[in-house]
Design a protein around this motif. Sequence first.
Motif, PDB file in Angstrom:
ATOM      1  N   TYR A  42     -55.435 -65.216  17.256  1.00 30.17           N
ATOM      2  CA  TYR A  42     -55.732 -63.940  16.608  1.00 30.17           C
ATOM      3  C   TYR A  42     -56.299 -64.073  15.193  1.00 30.17           C
ATOM      4  N   PHE A  50     -59.464 -59.582  21.792  1.00 30.72           N
ATOM      5  CA  PHE A  50     -58.286 -59.083  22.494  1.00 30.72           C
ATOM      6  C   PHE A  50     -58.373 -57.576  22.725  1.00 30.72           C
ATOM      7  N   TYR A  59     -57.928 -56.095  33.477  1.00 22.37           N
ATOM      8  CA  TYR A  59     -56.720 -56.275  32.654  1.00 22.37           C
ATOM      9  C   TYR A  59     -55.877 -54.990  32.713  1.00 22.37           C
ATOM     10  N   GLY A 164     -46.562 -54.510  25.408  1.00 23.87           N
ATOM     11  CA  GLY A 164     -47.693 -55.356  25.811  1.00 23.87           C
ATOM     12  C   GLY A 164     -47.314 -56.595  26.584  1.00 23.87           C
ATOM     13  N   ASN A 169     -45.265 -64.468  26.131  1.00 18.52           N
ATOM     14  CA  ASN A 169     -45.839 -65.660  25.486  1.00 18.52           C
ATOM     15  C   ASN A 169     -44.767 -66.692  25.128  1.00 18.52           C
ATOM     16  N   TYR A 209     -56.692 -62.417  34.015  1.00 18.17           N
ATOM     17  CA  TYR A 209     -56.827 -63.451  32.975  1.00 18.17           C
ATOM     18  C   TYR A 209     -58.100 -64.280  33.142  1.00 18.17           C
ATOM     19  N   GLU A 283     -51.896 -71.016  26.597  1.00 17.60           N
ATOM     20  CA  GLU A 283     -51.039 -69.825  26.667  1.00 17.60           C
ATOM     21  C   GLU A 283     -50.224 -69.802  27.949  1.00 17.60           C
ATOM     22  N   SER A 285     -48.074 -66.732  29.998  1.00 16.07           N
ATOM     23  CA  SER A 285     -47.796 -65.308  30.025  1.00 16.07           C
ATOM     24  C   SER A 285     -46.818 -65.076  31.174  1.00 16.07           C
TER      25      SER A 285
END
Length: 323
Positions: A42, A50, A59, A164, A169, A209, A283, A285
């Motif tokens: 980020y 994002f 998504y 979210g 994460n 994703y 990552e 998720s």
Amino acid sequence: MRASTLVRAEQSPQTPERAAFRADVIEGLSASPKQLAPKYFYDEAGSRLFDLICRLPEYYPTRTELGVLKAHAGDIAALAGPGASLVEFGSGSSVKVRLLLDALERPAAYVPIDISGPHMRAAVAALARDYPTVAMTPVEGDFTRPLELPHLGEGGRRIGFFPGSTIGNFTPAEAEAFLTHARQSLGAGAALVLGFDLPKERAVLEAAYDDHQGVTAAFNLNLLTRINRELGADFDLAAFHHRALYNEAESRIEMHLESRAAQTVRLDGARFTFAPGETIHTENSYKYAVARLMGMAQAAGWRQAALWTDPRGWFAVAVLEAV
Ligand code: AVJ
């Protein structure tokens, strides 16, 4: 002046954040398998990408959660009571919190916490114009580490907001530790509104994703661009490929950057070699079933006050109360 000196001179000044980023990247690329932490996605470009991901047709999490929050904002407001203070972990563009601010009775304060300072401050400036009676106290910081909250005054209830499926994460152990810290920092009588993504069909997850337009690929690869720019590394972006796969045994989507060939990447004095097909794991998720997440919440000192999902059972929003 040698080329390496020129590159060095173009890098922005050293800050504690930059030093921590450098140390984490060197440690992650030295590990086997190689890995990087998703919080580093980020930067400004990553935050913008994002926001684009959240609007992709594939998504589903963002719009599904917004639907659940819209349907139950009144219930959340009733649980929160008048004069509540909202503390959001990883506030990003602060879109979802508007639903709560609209529904709450005389909300007193909003404390967004985010690692992406400029992006957060722009979002809070717009929010402050729309909610002039709500005290806004943004905190630029990394909520994956224990963090002190600003003083919030007495009176209304403290409501944590962690939407979210950002909790996904964390590893399960980290998620439980986060829930414990959040309860401690929010204090007695607090509640936590927690959004989390549920396990579902592989094809739906993998498409979410690895979208058609390649926005998620750009988001993943932007991490290498950031490392090049901020740390002076020499990643060749064309030599890496975005991968997203559902690891069903672990109930998590994994994102990786896969090396297309044998290659060496330089960062400071260090060299990192890649075999063809070797990946950097960027990552996880996690997709938690309701019972599993509630088990973790209970172990962290929370009890379930409410739980809602969308009609397809894809995404859940829970309201937890400190025991
Ligand atoms: C912001 C962590 C919830 O895991 O779905 C979206 C990040 N990564 N597409 C997620 C993300 C790739 C997102 N979280």
